[in-house]
Design an enzyme around this catalytic site. Structure first.
Site, PDB file in Angstrom:
ATOM      1  N   ASP A  73       0.999  -0.997   0.068  1.00  0.00           N
ATOM      2  CA  ASP A  73      -0.107   0.057   0.084  1.00  0.00           C
ATOM      3  C   ASP A  73       1.056   1.312   0.010  1.00  0.00           C
ATOM      4  O   ASP A  73       1.840   1.241   0.557  1.00  0.00           O
ATOM      5  CB  ASP A  73      -0.920   0.027   1.228  1.00  0.00           C
ATOM      6  CG  ASP A  73      -2.124   0.948   0.927  1.00  0.00           C
ATOM      7  OD1 ASP A  73      -3.339   0.558   0.939  1.00  0.00           O
ATOM      8  OD2 ASP A  73      -1.788   2.257   1.025  1.00  0.00           O
ATOM      9  N   ILE A  74       0.556   2.170  -1.050  1.00  0.00           N
ATOM     10  CA  ILE A  74       1.211   3.438  -1.034  1.00  0.00           C
ATOM     11  C   ILE A  74       1.148   4.163   0.403  1.00  0.00           C
ATOM     12  O   ILE A  74       2.118   5.021   0.675  1.00  0.00           O
ATOM     13  CB  ILE A  74       0.775   4.330  -2.215  1.00  0.00           C
ATOM     14  CG1 ILE A  74       2.076   5.132  -2.822  1.00  0.00           C
ATOM     15  CG2 ILE A  74      -0.431   5.065  -1.922  1.00  0.00           C
ATOM     16  CD1 ILE A  74       1.480   5.675  -4.120  1.00  0.00           C
ATOM     17  N   GLU A  92     -12.239   3.452  -1.327  1.00  0.00           N
ATOM     18  CA  GLU A  92     -11.849   4.421  -2.265  1.00  0.00           C
ATOM     19  C   GLU A  92     -11.638   4.037  -3.618  1.00  0.00           C
ATOM     20  O   GLU A  92     -11.426   4.762  -4.495  1.00  0.00           O
ATOM     21  CB  GLU A  92     -10.582   5.237  -1.622  1.00  0.00           C
ATOM     22  CG  GLU A  92     -10.795   6.097  -0.273  1.00  0.00           C
ATOM     23  CD  GLU A  92      -9.606   6.398   0.338  1.00  0.00           C
ATOM     24  OE1 GLU A  92      -8.354   6.483  -0.037  1.00  0.00           O
ATOM     25  OE2 GLU A  92      -9.992   7.020   1.486  1.00  0.00           O
ATOM     26  N   HIS A 151     -10.238  -5.324  -3.312  1.00  0.00           N
ATOM     27  CA  HIS A 151      -8.946  -5.499  -2.548  1.00  0.00           C
ATOM     28  C   HIS A 151      -9.102  -5.815  -1.266  1.00  0.00           C
ATOM     29  O   HIS A 151      -9.924  -5.569  -0.653  1.00  0.00           O
ATOM     30  CB  HIS A 151      -8.095  -4.251  -2.901  1.00  0.00           C
ATOM     31  CG  HIS A 151      -8.718  -2.996  -2.651  1.00  0.00           C
ATOM     32  ND1 HIS A 151      -9.533  -2.382  -3.186  1.00  0.00           N
ATOM     33  CD2 HIS A 151      -8.574  -2.489  -1.329  1.00  0.00           C
ATOM     34  CE1 HIS A 151     -10.036  -1.238  -2.555  1.00  0.00           C
ATOM     35  NE2 HIS A 151      -9.334  -1.263  -1.242  1.00  0.00           N
TER      36      HIS A 151
HETATM   37  P1  5GP Z   1      -9.697   1.313   0.162  1.00  0.00           P
HETATM   38  O1  5GP Z   1     -10.098   2.672   0.759  1.00  0.00           O
HETATM   39  O2  5GP Z   1     -10.389   1.512  -1.187  1.00  0.00           O
HETATM   40  O3  5GP Z   1     -10.240   0.210   0.866  1.00  0.00           O
HETATM   41  O4  5GP Z   1      -8.314   1.301  -0.117  1.00  0.00           O
HETATM   42  C1  5GP Z   1      -7.259   1.769  -1.138  1.00  0.00           C
HETATM   43  C2  5GP Z   1      -6.287   1.514  -0.750  1.00  0.00           C
HETATM   44  O5  5GP Z   1      -5.139   1.868  -1.954  1.00  0.00           O
HETATM   45  C3  5GP Z   1      -5.596   2.745   0.203  1.00  0.00           C
HETATM   46  O6  5GP Z   1      -5.033   2.135   1.534  1.00  0.00           O
HETATM   47  C4  5GP Z   1      -4.453   3.778  -0.526  1.00  0.00           C
HETATM   48  O7  5GP Z   1      -3.359   3.951   0.230  1.00  0.00           O
HETATM   49  C5  5GP Z   1      -4.188   2.719  -1.534  1.00  0.00           C
HETATM   50  N1  5GP Z   1      -3.855   3.045  -2.749  1.00  0.00           N
HETATM   51  C6  5GP Z   1      -4.441   3.960  -3.631  1.00  0.00           C
HETATM   52  N2  5GP Z   1      -3.739   4.495  -4.545  1.00  0.00           N
HETATM   53  C7  5GP Z   1      -2.499   3.585  -4.638  1.00  0.00           C
HETATM   54  C8  5GP Z   1      -1.242   3.464  -5.618  1.00  0.00           C
HETATM   55  O8  5GP Z   1      -1.508   4.205  -6.602  1.00  0.00           O
HETATM   56  N3  5GP Z   1      -0.521   2.689  -5.228  1.00  0.00           N
HETATM   57  C9  5GP Z   1      -0.438   1.899  -4.257  1.00  0.00           C
HETATM   58  N4  5GP Z   1       0.424   0.857  -3.949  1.00  0.00           N
HETATM   59  N5  5GP Z   1      -1.601   1.849  -3.333  1.00  0.00           N
HETATM   60  C10 5GP Z   1      -2.403   2.698  -3.668  1.00  0.00           C
END
Ligand code: 5GP
Ligand code: ZN
Length: 121
Positions: A35-36, A103, A108
């Site tokens: 995760d970034i 988001e 995932h």
């Molecule tokens: P969600 O909130 O959808 O469950 O999690 C999305 C995750 O994707 C977040 O923890 C965010 O930090 C990660 N993320 C968003 N954009 C990128 C990216 O471009 N690269 C990586 N490695 N992680 C990302």
């Protein structure tokens, strides 16, 4: 192997290396990457390469795929340095929809591990 993708989707772009990532694992069905913006000492995401927007779109057809994803998670967690159960362990999170805090709309699983305290959660 061919599978449905969405050219606009950030995680589909990560799978196809259009957007770079720090890869943890890849096979025909799954891609895993750090995760970034990690909120635990170990924080990576496991995604099916197939574009499924979220757990809300999952059907009985996805049972074998998701079963394999659940089996993959503990294996990768240990490989990435998670401590052994029960003193170590890990957290698996699947945010779904806006109220679920999702988001990125490509299914995932967050795998979070490492010594406490964590930055979040
Ligand atoms: P969600 O909130 O959808 O469950 O999690 C999305 C995750 O994707 C977040 O923890 C965010 O930090 C990660 N993320 C968003 N954009 C990128 C990216 O471009 N690269 C990586 N490695 N992680 C990302
Ligand atoms: Zn996608």
């Amino acid at each position: 192997m061919t599978y449905p993708t969405d050219p606009q989707c950030l995680f589909c772009k990560i799978v196809s290396s259009v957007i770079p990532s720090k890869k943890v694992f890849e096979d025909e069905e799954f891609f895993a990457f750090h995760d970034i913006n990690p909120w635990a000492p170990i924080h990576f995401l496991i995604i099916p390469k197939m574009h499924i927007p979220s757990m809300a779109q999952v059907t009985v057809e996805h049972e074998p795929l998701l079963g394999r994803m659940m089996v993959l998670a503990p294996k990768l967690a240990l490989e990435q340095g998670a401590g052994h159960y029960p003193d170590g362990g890990f957290r698996l999170v699947l945010n779904t929809g806006n109220h679920g805090g999702q988001e990125i709309h490509h299914l995932h699983m967050h795998v979070l591990a490492g010594p406490r305290p964590w930055f979040k959660g």
